[in-house]
Design a protein around this motif. Structure first.
Motif, PDB file in Angstrom:
ATOM      1  N   GLU A 127     -10.566  57.446  48.821  1.00  0.00           N
ATOM      2  CA  GLU A 127     -10.604  58.934  48.894  1.00  0.00           C
ATOM      3  C   GLU A 127     -10.333  59.355  50.203  1.00  0.00           C
ATOM      4  N   LEU A 128     -10.894  58.756  51.367  1.00  0.00           N
ATOM      5  CA  LEU A 128     -10.908  59.418  52.877  1.00  0.00           C
ATOM      6  C   LEU A 128      -9.472  59.216  53.134  1.00  0.00           C
ATOM      7  N   ILE A 129      -8.642  58.248  52.835  1.00  0.00           N
ATOM      8  CA  ILE A 129      -7.215  58.201  53.016  1.00  0.00           C
ATOM      9  C   ILE A 129      -6.446  59.428  52.218  1.00  0.00           C
ATOM     10  N   ARG A 130      -6.956  59.507  51.172  1.00  0.00           N
ATOM     11  CA  ARG A 130      -6.278  60.614  50.149  1.00  0.00           C
ATOM     12  C   ARG A 130      -6.555  61.981  50.698  1.00  0.00           C
ATOM     13  N   ARG A 131      -7.746  62.170  51.473  1.00  0.00           N
ATOM     14  CA  ARG A 131      -7.945  63.395  51.855  1.00  0.00           C
ATOM     15  C   ARG A 131      -7.539  63.769  53.390  1.00  0.00           C
ATOM     16  N   PHE A 132      -7.416  62.653  54.040  1.00  0.00           N
ATOM     17  CA  PHE A 132      -7.258  62.808  55.501  1.00  0.00           C
ATOM     18  C   PHE A 132      -5.961  62.068  56.144  1.00  0.00           C
ATOM     19  N   GLY A 133      -5.338  61.318  55.136  1.00  0.00           N
ATOM     20  CA  GLY A 133      -4.201  60.476  55.425  1.00  0.00           C
ATOM     21  C   GLY A 133      -4.473  59.039  56.007  1.00  0.00           C
ATOM     22  N   PRO A 134      -3.483  58.267  56.067  1.00  0.00           N
ATOM     23  CA  PRO A 134      -3.520  56.677  56.353  1.00  0.00           C
ATOM     24  C   PRO A 134      -4.188  56.410  58.095  1.00  0.00           C
ATOM     25  N   SER A 135      -4.070  57.573  58.730  1.00  0.00           N
ATOM     26  CA  SER A 135      -4.650  57.589  59.956  1.00  0.00           C
ATOM     27  C   SER A 135      -5.799  58.092  60.410  1.00  0.00           C
ATOM     28  N   VAL A 136      -6.879  58.055  59.080  1.00  0.00           N
ATOM     29  CA  VAL A 136      -8.211  58.341  59.307  1.00  0.00           C
ATOM     30  C   VAL A 136      -9.084  57.103  59.839  1.00  0.00           C
ATOM     31  N   ASN A 137     -10.105  57.239  60.863  1.00  0.00           N
ATOM     32  CA  ASN A 137     -10.789  56.250  61.230  1.00  0.00           C
ATOM     33  C   ASN A 137     -11.985  55.769  60.550  1.00  0.00           C
ATOM     34  N   LEU A 138     -11.752  54.431  60.019  1.00  0.00           N
ATOM     35  CA  LEU A 138     -12.703  53.873  59.169  1.00  0.00           C
ATOM     36  C   LEU A 138     -13.557  52.706  59.630  1.00  0.00           C
ATOM     37  N   GLY A 139     -14.864  52.757  59.351  1.00  0.00           N
ATOM     38  CA  GLY A 139     -15.758  51.818  59.915  1.00  0.00           C
ATOM     39  C   GLY A 139     -16.784  51.206  58.895  1.00  0.00           C
ATOM     40  N   ASN A 140     -17.480  50.261  59.229  1.00  0.00           N
ATOM     41  CA  ASN A 140     -18.472  49.328  58.354  1.00  0.00           C
ATOM     42  C   ASN A 140     -17.465  48.685  57.388  1.00  0.00           C
ATOM     43  N   VAL A 141     -16.132  48.152  57.595  1.00  0.00           N
ATOM     44  CA  VAL A 141     -15.385  47.638  56.801  1.00  0.00           C
ATOM     45  C   VAL A 141     -15.728  46.200  56.857  1.00  0.00           C
ATOM     46  N   PRO A 142     -15.947  45.724  55.724  1.00  0.00           N
ATOM     47  CA  PRO A 142     -16.444  44.174  55.543  1.00  0.00           C
ATOM     48  C   PRO A 142     -15.122  43.179  56.096  1.00  0.00           C
ATOM     49  N   PRO A 143     -15.604  42.234  56.623  1.00  0.00           N
ATOM     50  CA  PRO A 143     -14.190  41.520  57.250  1.00  0.00           C
ATOM     51  C   PRO A 143     -13.530  40.990  56.317  1.00  0.00           C
TER      52      PRO A 143
END
Length: 271
Positions: free
Chosen positions: A228-244
């Motif tokens: 959803e965040l990639i859809r809204r802001f594009g693939p260069s959105v900063n994302l955290g708390n990603v499981p390893p």
């Protein structure tokens, strides 16, 4: 060409959403959360996914539990893989409450951390104290990340969080995390099931100029949130708390190499 170079199909397959900027990146940051990986698990993660990971956050207070030699080894391996390591913000909050924050910062730098997180997800840190903490961290660390939002509250004022983002950036923070916890449920912009709350997101985004938005790291542990965040802001959105275990899968989402985001390139533009 698919980034990183040298991929098995890079001569023939172009990423549908476009190539990724090479590291060190200033956007499209992926922060992976380490909640207790062993040395062998850390090695396995980095040997496979290091090009996709910008920051490895040793969550909450895990850094204080490892034997010093184990922690140093993890941090050395991350540095060798060109991945910046950061301790969790909760540990900094404990150090602040106990009156040992300056000593904590120095010890983290000695151990090999390259980034520092400043937060008040559990405690109350007045803006002037927060600014002093950011300044102290900036004197020692190449990258300082702050966090806005409360961990134990489901009633978060997103407009105030946006004000906090602007204050932290003005105080010298490089990035600001919007609290989403490792569950991604019932906090910040997420409802109890982890779905993005449109109204909450709109309030937060509307209060931030474009430059400030580009320096927000959205905690998004669930695939649906990442999509959803990639859809809204594009693939260069900063994302955290990603499981390893999801680092490579997230990179596929960013590149359009997974159905959830590949479909975005097939949608007809509005007439």
């Amino acid at each position: 060409m698919i980034v990183p170079e040298g991929g098995a199909f890079s001569q023939w397959i172009a990423p549908p959403l476009g190539p990724r900027a090479p590291k060190p990146r200033t956007s499209g940051i992926t922060m992976v959360i380490d909640k207790g990986l062993s040395l062998s698990e850390t090695e396995s993660l980095l040997s496979t996914a290091a090009p996709t990971i910008d920051l490895l956050k040793l969550g909450f207070g895990t850094s204080a539990v490892y034997p010093a030699h184990v922690l140093r080894a993890k941090l050395e391996r991350a540095a060798q893989a060109d991945v910046m390591a950061c301790p969790g913000g909760t540990l900094a909050e404990v150090a602040w409450v106990q009156g040992v924050f300056p000593e904590y910062l120095r010890r983290c730098r000695q151990l090999g951390f390259q980034a520092m997180e400043i937060s008040d997800g559990t405690i109350d840190l007045p803006p002037d104290h927060r600014a002093k903490a950011i300044a102290a961290a900036k004197r020692l660390f190449p990258v300082v990340i702050t966090e806005v939002g409360k961990k134990l509250s489901h009633d978060v004022d997103l407009a105030r969080c946006a004000e906090g983002v602007l204050r932290d950036l003005e105080a010298g923070a490089d990035y600001v995390i919007l609290e989403g916890r490792e569950s991604g449920e019932g906090v910040g912009i997420y409802d109890p099931a982890g779905k993005v709350l449109d109204d909450a997101l709109s309030v937060f985004v509307a209060a931030l100029p474009a430059e400030a938005r580009s320096r927000v790291i959205w905690e998004a542990p669930k695939k649906s949130q990442q999509v959803e965040l990639i859809r809204r802001f594009g693939p260069s959105v900063n994302l955290g708390n990603v499981p390893p275990g999801d680092a490579i899968a997230l990179e596929c989402l960013r590149l359009g190499l997974r159905a959830d985001t590949f479909v975005l390139t097939l949608e007809a533009p509005p007439s």
